[in-house]
Motif scaffolding. Structure first.
Motif, PDB file in Angstrom:
ATOM      1  N   MET A 106       0.552   6.130   4.281  1.00 51.92           N
ATOM      2  CA  MET A 106      -0.166   5.217   5.188  1.00 51.92           C
ATOM      3  C   MET A 106      -0.113   3.784   4.671  1.00 51.92           C
ATOM      4  O   MET A 106      -0.042   2.830   5.455  1.00 51.92           O
ATOM      5  N   ALA A 107      -0.137   3.634   3.338  1.00 57.55           N
ATOM      6  CA  ALA A 107       0.011   2.296   2.763  1.00 57.55           C
ATOM      7  C   ALA A 107       1.404   1.744   3.053  1.00 57.55           C
ATOM      8  O   ALA A 107       1.566   0.548   3.345  1.00 57.55           O
ATOM      9  N   LEU A 108       2.424   2.606   2.989  1.00 54.43           N
ATOM     10  CA  LEU A 108       3.782   2.193   3.337  1.00 54.43           C
ATOM     11  C   LEU A 108       3.858   1.743   4.786  1.00 54.43           C
ATOM     12  O   LEU A 108       4.490   0.717   5.104  1.00 54.43           O
ATOM     13  N   ASP A 109       3.209   2.491   5.674  1.00 56.54           N
ATOM     14  CA  ASP A 109       3.188   2.111   7.090  1.00 56.54           C
ATOM     15  C   ASP A 109       2.549   0.740   7.281  1.00 56.54           C
ATOM     16  O   ASP A 109       3.068  -0.103   8.027  1.00 56.54           O
ATOM     17  N   ARG A 110       1.437   0.495   6.614  1.00 58.22           N
ATOM     18  CA  ARG A 110       0.771  -0.823   6.748  1.00 58.22           C
ATOM     19  C   ARG A 110       1.639  -1.929   6.159  1.00 58.22           C
ATOM     20  O   ARG A 110       1.675  -3.055   6.677  1.00 58.22           O
ATOM     21  N   TYR A 111       2.313  -1.630   5.053  1.00 56.49           N
ATOM     22  CA  TYR A 111       3.190  -2.627   4.424  1.00 56.49           C
ATOM     23  C   TYR A 111       4.315  -3.036   5.375  1.00 56.49           C
ATOM     24  O   TYR A 111       4.573  -4.230   5.582  1.00 56.49           O
ATOM     25  N   VAL A 112       4.985  -2.066   5.981  1.00 58.89           N
ATOM     26  CA  VAL A 112       6.086  -2.382   6.893  1.00 58.89           C
ATOM     27  C   VAL A 112       5.562  -3.091   8.139  1.00 58.89           C
ATOM     28  O   VAL A 112       6.171  -4.054   8.623  1.00 58.89           O
ATOM     29  N   ALA A 113       4.410  -2.628   8.660  1.00 59.07           N
ATOM     30  CA  ALA A 113       3.861  -3.215   9.884  1.00 59.07           C
ATOM     31  C   ALA A 113       3.472  -4.677   9.700  1.00 59.07           C
ATOM     32  O   ALA A 113       3.588  -5.473  10.635  1.00 59.07           O
ATOM     33  N   ILE A 114       3.037  -5.043   8.488  1.00 65.20           N
ATOM     34  CA  ILE A 114       2.564  -6.414   8.260  1.00 65.20           C
ATOM     35  C   ILE A 114       3.652  -7.292   7.654  1.00 65.20           C
ATOM     36  O   ILE A 114       3.812  -8.458   8.044  1.00 65.20           O
ATOM     37  N   CYS A 115       4.409  -6.749   6.729  1.00 61.76           N
ATOM     38  CA  CYS A 115       5.405  -7.560   6.026  1.00 61.76           C
ATOM     39  C   CYS A 115       6.759  -7.608   6.751  1.00 61.76           C
ATOM     40  O   CYS A 115       7.533  -8.540   6.534  1.00 61.76           O
ATOM     41  N   ASP A 116       7.037  -6.634   7.561  1.00 61.71           N
ATOM     42  CA  ASP A 116       8.308  -6.622   8.302  1.00 61.71           C
ATOM     43  C   ASP A 116       8.078  -6.019   9.692  1.00 61.71           C
ATOM     44  O   ASP A 116       8.652  -4.973  10.047  1.00 61.71           O
ATOM     45  N   PRO A 117       7.225  -6.656  10.503  1.00 62.70           N
ATOM     46  CA  PRO A 117       6.800  -6.044  11.772  1.00 62.70           C
ATOM     47  C   PRO A 117       7.930  -5.835  12.769  1.00 62.70           C
ATOM     48  O   PRO A 117       7.888  -4.882  13.549  1.00 62.70           O
ATOM     49  N   LEU A 118       8.940  -6.713  12.774  1.00 61.23           N
ATOM     50  CA  LEU A 118      10.020  -6.592  13.753  1.00 61.23           C
ATOM     51  C   LEU A 118      10.871  -5.346  13.513  1.00 61.23           C
ATOM     52  O   LEU A 118      11.531  -4.857  14.432  1.00 61.23           O
ATOM     53  N   ARG A 119      10.881  -4.858  12.290  1.00 58.98           N
ATOM     54  CA  ARG A 119      11.697  -3.683  11.967  1.00 58.98           C
ATOM     55  C   ARG A 119      10.867  -2.411  11.777  1.00 58.98           C
ATOM     56  O   ARG A 119      11.386  -1.385  11.344  1.00 58.98           O
ATOM     57  N   HIS A 120       9.584  -2.489  12.097  1.00 60.68           N
ATOM     58  CA  HIS A 120       8.699  -1.351  11.867  1.00 60.68           C
ATOM     59  C   HIS A 120       9.179  -0.103  12.586  1.00 60.68           C
ATOM     60  O   HIS A 120       9.281   0.986  11.990  1.00 60.68           O
ATOM     61  N   SER A 121       9.470  -0.228  13.872  1.00 61.82           N
ATOM     62  CA  SER A 121       9.906   0.932  14.647  1.00 61.82           C
ATOM     63  C   SER A 121      11.285   1.423  14.224  1.00 61.82           C
ATOM     64  O   SER A 121      11.612   2.607  14.367  1.00 61.82           O
ATOM     65  N   ALA A 122      12.108   0.519  13.686  1.00 64.67           N
ATOM     66  CA  ALA A 122      13.448   0.916  13.240  1.00 64.67           C
ATOM     67  C   ALA A 122      13.412   1.595  11.876  1.00 64.67           C
ATOM     68  O   ALA A 122      14.240   2.467  11.580  1.00 64.67           O
ATOM     69  N   ILE A 123      12.455   1.185  11.031  1.00 58.06           N
ATOM     70  CA  ILE A 123      12.354   1.761   9.683  1.00 58.06           C
ATOM     71  C   ILE A 123      11.614   3.096   9.716  1.00 58.06           C
ATOM     72  O   ILE A 123      12.093   4.106   9.204  1.00 58.06           O
ATOM     73  N   LEU A 124      10.437   3.107  10.317  1.00 58.83           N
ATOM     74  CA  LEU A 124       9.620   4.327  10.352  1.00 58.83           C
ATOM     75  C   LEU A 124       9.842   5.053  11.673  1.00 58.83           C
ATOM     76  O   LEU A 124       8.970   5.104  12.543  1.00 58.83           O
ATOM     77  N   THR A 125      11.015   5.614  11.827  1.00 54.99           N
ATOM     78  CA  THR A 125      11.321   6.432  12.990  1.00 54.99           C
ATOM     79  C   THR A 125      10.661   7.805  12.842  1.00 54.99           C
ATOM     80  O   THR A 125      10.189   8.172  11.757  1.00 54.99           O
ATOM     81  N   ASN A 126      10.634   8.562  13.917  1.00 57.07           N
ATOM     82  CA  ASN A 126      10.035   9.900  13.856  1.00 57.07           C
ATOM     83  C   ASN A 126      10.695  10.802  12.816  1.00 57.07           C
ATOM     84  O   ASN A 126       9.988  11.512  12.077  1.00 57.07           O
TER      85      ASN A 126
END
Length: 332
Positions: A138-158
């Motif tokens: 969950m910390a990884l999810d928050r890190y990607v969402a805040i620090c690299d929001p444009l790539r969040h959906s591309a990085i954390l795929t299903n």
């Protein structure tokens, strides 16, 4: 001087006799006896009230989280998938402990089979490790969402989320497996009485009449090297998150962005701080009353599963809105 034996009869078992030297002809037990909270037996019914309340809240709250996320397609994303993993983990963890504890408090049902005791021990520690791993995810999810929001959906795929979840489960299962295996091999020739309402690792191992330092050391390894590594990873993630938040141009933007992490931070504090305090006091504080150790350990295992759905339900707008819609729709 001749030793005077002390005898204790528990349930329908044969009396257990203990001399001043704490040695008997006792052999490996088929069952253990869980004492609940030694020294507070008369208050067991009253003590059961907050623990029963926490159990009910944990069951209802985590089940509600799972129901809402499953029902609402807009919540089908990494953050909520991890939240569902946390809810399932909390349900299993609290169910591994509290039903047996409550049966002791209410019905004086103290016996537990030796294999069942080791199974309970495994489930408790296994799902504690899983919960710690999920908090890292969950910390990884928050890190990607805040620090690299444009790539969040591309990085954390299903598929990536599924692999992270599988890794968390496998790590918990494998890392904890030596704990009951080591506990099973020790000879228990003193007593089968455990001064706890559940089969805690150190409480069981301390009953063995052998050099059990390897069990103690491995328990400390899991605590400091595995869960300690999780704390370091979470701290590193939030260092980068805070740097990104403080670089935002306006105060409103900083507060709004930080608000997306607040629920996770509260859950982290509720999980790690009581756990660290409980483990350290049990191992290193010799002057603390035994019933205090037991109460703290029970609160540590029971409180986070009850608090987590409340924290996320109240502080996560999407879940709160869906919850209100659910009740208002049913009320209509």
């Amino acid at each position: 001087m001749k030793e005077t034996p002390f005898c204790l009869t528990v349930g329908h078992l044969l009396p257990y006799c203990m001399s001043d030297s704490n040695t008997t002809d006792f052999t490996n037990p088929s069952t253990f006896i869980l004492l609940g909270i030694p020294g507070l037996e008369r208050a067991h019914v009253w003590i059961s009230i907050p623990f029963c309340t926490m159990y009910i809240i944990a069951i209802l709250g985590n089940s509600t989280i799972l129901f809402i996320v499953k029902r609402e397609p807009s919540l089908h994303g990494p953050m909520y998938y991890f939240l569902c993993m946390l809810a399932v983990t909390d349900l299993v963890l609290t169910t591994s402990i509290l039903p047996k504890s409550l049966s002791i408090f209410w019905f004086n049902s103290r016996e537990i089979d030796f294999s069942a005791c080791l199974t309970q021990m495994y489930f408790i520690h296994c799902f504690l490790e899983m919960e710690s791993g999920i908090l890292v995810a969950m910390a990884l999810d928050r890190y990607v969402a805040i620090c690299d929001p444009l790539r969040h959906s591309a990085i954390l795929t299903n598929p990536v989320v599924a692999k992270i979840g599988l890794a968390v489960v496998l790590r918990g299962c494998v890392v904890v497996l030596p704990i009951p295996i080591l506990a099973r091999q020790w000879p228990y020739c003193r007593t089968n009485i455990i001064p706890q309402p559940y089969c805690a690792h150190i409480a069981v191992v301390n009953l063995a009449c052998a050099d059990t330092r390897i069990s103690s050391y491995y328990g400390l390894f899991v605590l400091f090297c595995v869960m300690g590594l999780d704390v370091i990873l979470i701290a590193m993630s939030y260092t980068q998150i805070l740097r990104a938040i403080f670089s935002l141009p306006t105060k409103d933007a900083r507060l709004k962005t930080f608000g997306t992490c607040s629920s996770h931070l509260f859950v982290i504090l509720a999980f790690y701080i009581p756990g660290l305090f409980s483990s350290l006091t049990y191992r290193f504080s010799q002057n603390v009353p035994g019933h205090f150790h037991v109460l703290i350990a029970n609160v540590y295992h029971s409180m986070p599963p009850a608090l987590n759905p409340i924290i996320y339900g109240v502080r996560t707008k999407e879940i709160w809105d869906r919850l209100l819609q659910l009740f208002t729709h049913e009320g209509a």
